[in-house]
Design a protein around this motif. Structure first.
Motif, PDB file in Angstrom:
ATOM      1  N   GLY A 163       0.796  -1.292  -0.019  1.00 37.79           N
ATOM      2  CA  GLY A 163       0.048  -0.048   0.017  1.00 37.79           C
ATOM      3  C   GLY A 163       0.909   1.423   0.163  1.00 37.79           C
ATOM      4  O   GLY A 163       0.483   2.480  -0.767  1.00 37.79           O
ATOM      5  N   GLY A 175      -5.543   0.862  -4.865  1.00 33.38           N
ATOM      6  CA  GLY A 175      -6.051  -0.106  -3.963  1.00 33.38           C
ATOM      7  C   GLY A 175      -7.363  -0.581  -3.987  1.00 33.38           C
ATOM      8  O   GLY A 175      -7.726  -1.323  -2.923  1.00 33.38           O
ATOM      9  N   ILE A 218      -4.093   1.533   2.063  1.00 32.60           N
ATOM     10  CA  ILE A 218      -3.262   2.781   1.116  1.00 32.60           C
ATOM     11  C   ILE A 218      -3.123   3.736   2.377  1.00 32.60           C
ATOM     12  O   ILE A 218      -4.074   4.377   2.781  1.00 32.60           O
ATOM     13  CB  ILE A 218      -3.846   3.183  -0.123  1.00 32.60           C
TER      14      ILE A 218
END
Length: 356
Positions: A90, A170, A196
């Motif tokens: 992430g 994401g 993220i």
């Protein structure tokens, strides 16, 4: 305060250890987390990872880790597909998203998709892939008849350029099994997925991780990895570097100023240079991390072959030739490689490649 001095061979010996090439790792995830991302295209991620393990196991270790969610596969560095650890992926995706390429006028005009349209589209896509992996056609079906109807054809083709921003933000990752064609699923299918993080957290984190793995390095190396690789932008990289400055230590490597993590400096200074021969797959992170322009690792005469994805032979950590498979046997073209050490490395590599 006097700047510590080390030799280039000390520095490269230390980096070999850090990247698990002379000191093996305990798990597939440990290797991938250390390297940040392992290339899929024009490379062999399974060989790259298993070469770095204490206990390499059987071929297919990376595929098994993808299948059970210990690793994820997604678009990230250099616009290509990488294998990444869900715990840290992430942060790199946040950096990749920083440039907001989908907000460029060329994107907006081509896809008829304004930046403010993305949250609704992303929510729709997340709903479709929640029970994935699913083919992109299912997203095409879901947008048909909605205000995103004009994107149905793009997803049906599928147009991976449109899918990439969904990966960077994401919303999706690629399905684990390449043999069934392109599929998409939620990153949350990996139990360790950490989401993220905010960019102001992700940026400094990725700087520290790069220096920890690829140090002793220069600012130019960081620009290559997070700038050229992820399009972070030089201004951001300069700011992030300044934010972590107190965690970095300057070191003199044969008269050249480079940096390592301050906590790693004692280990680097104490390391003893070692001779080695290592065979790696093409596009391996050992080469791609510092970049093919870095003559510490890639001499000028080897740059073209490394850029084209040839399999490197490292002699004392420097690319000195290439290898290839011929009839199931490894053939080495590296005149500078000591024959006895090379023979042992060839035997090791052939064992890694051998199927049960």
């Amino acid at each position: 305060m006097r700047v510590p001095e080390v030799t280039r061979q000390q520095a490269l010996t230390w980096r070999l250890q850090r990247q698990h090439l002379t000191v093996g790792a305990a798990s597939v995830v440990e290797v991938v987390r250390t390297l940040a991302a392992v290339s899929v295209f024009a490379s062999d991620p399974d060989l790259a990872v298993r070469r770095r393990l204490d206990e390499p196991g059987e071929p297919g270790e990376v595929q098994r880790a993808l299948a059970d969610g210990r690793l994820v596969r997604t678009f990230s560095f250099r616009g290509s597909v990488q294998v990444m650890a869900p715990e840290t992926a992430g942060a790199y995706l946040a950096v990749r998203s920083a440039g907001r390429q989908w907000a460029l006028r060329s994107w907006v005009d081509h896809y008829r998709l304004e930046p403010d349209d993305w949250p609704e589209l992303r929510a729709l896509v997340r709903e479709v892939v929640a029970n994935g992996p699913v083919p992109p056609q299912e997203i095409a079906d879901a947008v048909t008849g909605t205000r995103f109807d004009h994107l149905a054809r793009e997803f049906a083709e599928p147009n991976v350029t449109l899918i990439k921003p969904l990966c960077w933000q994401g919303d999706v990752v690629l399905g684990p099994d390449q043999s069934v064609g392109l599929t998409l699923q939620s990153p949350a299918a990996a139990s360790a997925w950490a989401g993220i993080p905010p960019l102001d957290e992700a940026g400094p984190q990725t700087v520290l991780e790069y220096v920890g793995t690829y140090g002793p390095c220069t600012r130019e190396h960081l620009d290559h990895w997070l700038g050229g690789g992820l399009s972070a932008g030089r201004a951001r990289l300069a700011r992030w570097w300044a934010e972590v400055d107190e965690s970095l230590a300057e070191v003199d490597v044969d008269g050249e100023t480079r940096w390592v993590l301050a906590d790693d400096l004692p280990g680097l200074v104490d390391v003893r240079p070692e001779s080695s021969v290592v065979l790696l797959p093409g596009k391996d992170d050992w080469v791609m991390g510092p970049g093919t322009k870095d003559e510490w690792v890639v001499p000028a005469e080897c740059r073209t072959s490394m850029t084209r994805g040839a399999n490197p032979v490292l002699v004392d950590a420097v690319v000195r030739g290439t290898w290839r498979l011929s009839g199931g046997a490894v053939e080495v073209d590296a005149p500078a490689a000591p024959s006895d050490v090379t023979a042992r490395e060839v035997e090791r590599l052939e064992a890694l490649l051998r199927t049960p």
